[in-house]
Design an enzyme around this catalytic site. Structure first.
Site, PDB file in Angstrom:
ATOM      1  N   CYS A  81      25.613 -21.100  20.370  1.00  0.00           N
ATOM      2  CA  CYS A  81      26.004 -19.687  20.258  1.00  0.00           C
ATOM      3  C   CYS A  81      25.184 -18.996  19.161  1.00  0.00           C
ATOM      4  O   CYS A  81      25.372 -19.267  17.974  1.00  0.00           O
ATOM      5  CB  CYS A  81      27.509 -19.633  19.982  1.00  0.00           C
ATOM      6  SG  CYS A  81      28.121 -18.111  19.258  1.00  0.00           S
ATOM      7  N   CYS A  90      26.997 -17.005  16.495  1.00  0.00           N
ATOM      8  CA  CYS A  90      27.700 -17.921  15.585  1.00  0.00           C
ATOM      9  C   CYS A  90      26.747 -18.402  14.496  1.00  0.00           C
ATOM     10  O   CYS A  90      27.097 -18.424  13.312  1.00  0.00           O
ATOM     11  CB  CYS A  90      28.219 -19.150  16.333  1.00  0.00           C
ATOM     12  SG  CYS A  90      29.431 -18.777  17.606  1.00  0.00           S
TER      13      CYS A  90
END
Ligand SMILES: [Zn+2]
Length: 148
Positions: A69, A72
């Site tokens: 991600c 993230c």
């Protein structure tokens, strides 16, 4: 008489009893000897989260993330700076949802990064999507206001 608060060691997962007025004295874990309040982001697993979510001494904010991600990964350094800023009032941890795939279902997480605040066994706040350090600090600080 000083009141004991519960604070789980994020290194070894042992719940500790800490007198409320000793929280500022760098309390250590009775089992592994690690600092209970570090100002750093601890990497935790679901078992430690279940125990630490019960803590009454300080709220815990968990960043649910995954290596694939991009947002993230972009948020990680911001989250780290926020942990330093929040030392002594809120503890920050991260949990890898790719490594521990059951947590997304258990905590109803549909998108990451997701931050969930826990205190005294309850979810006290939730924020989905990447944030910069000031936003993370603001979110986490709001949890301590709710806890009192
Ligand atoms: Zn420990």
């Amino acid at each position: 008489m000083s009141q004991n608060d519960r604070l789980t060691c994020l290194d070894c997962g042992t719940p500790n009893r800490v007198p409320h007025d000793k929280l500022g004295d760098n309390p250590k874990c009775g089992k592994c000897g690690g600092w209970l309040i570090t100002g750093k982001v601890a990497e935790i697993d679901p078992a430690t989260l279940q125990k630490a979510a019960q803590d009454t001494a300080l709220p815990l904010v968990v960043d649910f993330w995954a290596p694939w991600c991009g947002p993230c990964r972009a948020m990680a350094p911001q989250f780290g700076m926020a942990a330093e800023r929040l030392k002594g009032s809120v503890r920050l941890a991260k949990l890898n949802t790719e490594q521990h795939q059951t947590v997304s279902g258990r905590y109803g997480i549909r998108g990451i990064p997701a931050m969930i605040g826990f205190h005294g066994g309850r979810e006290v706040g939730r924020q989905v999507g990447a944030m910069q350090m000031p936003g993370i600090v603001q979110f986490a600080s709001g949890l301590t206001a709710k806890a009192r």
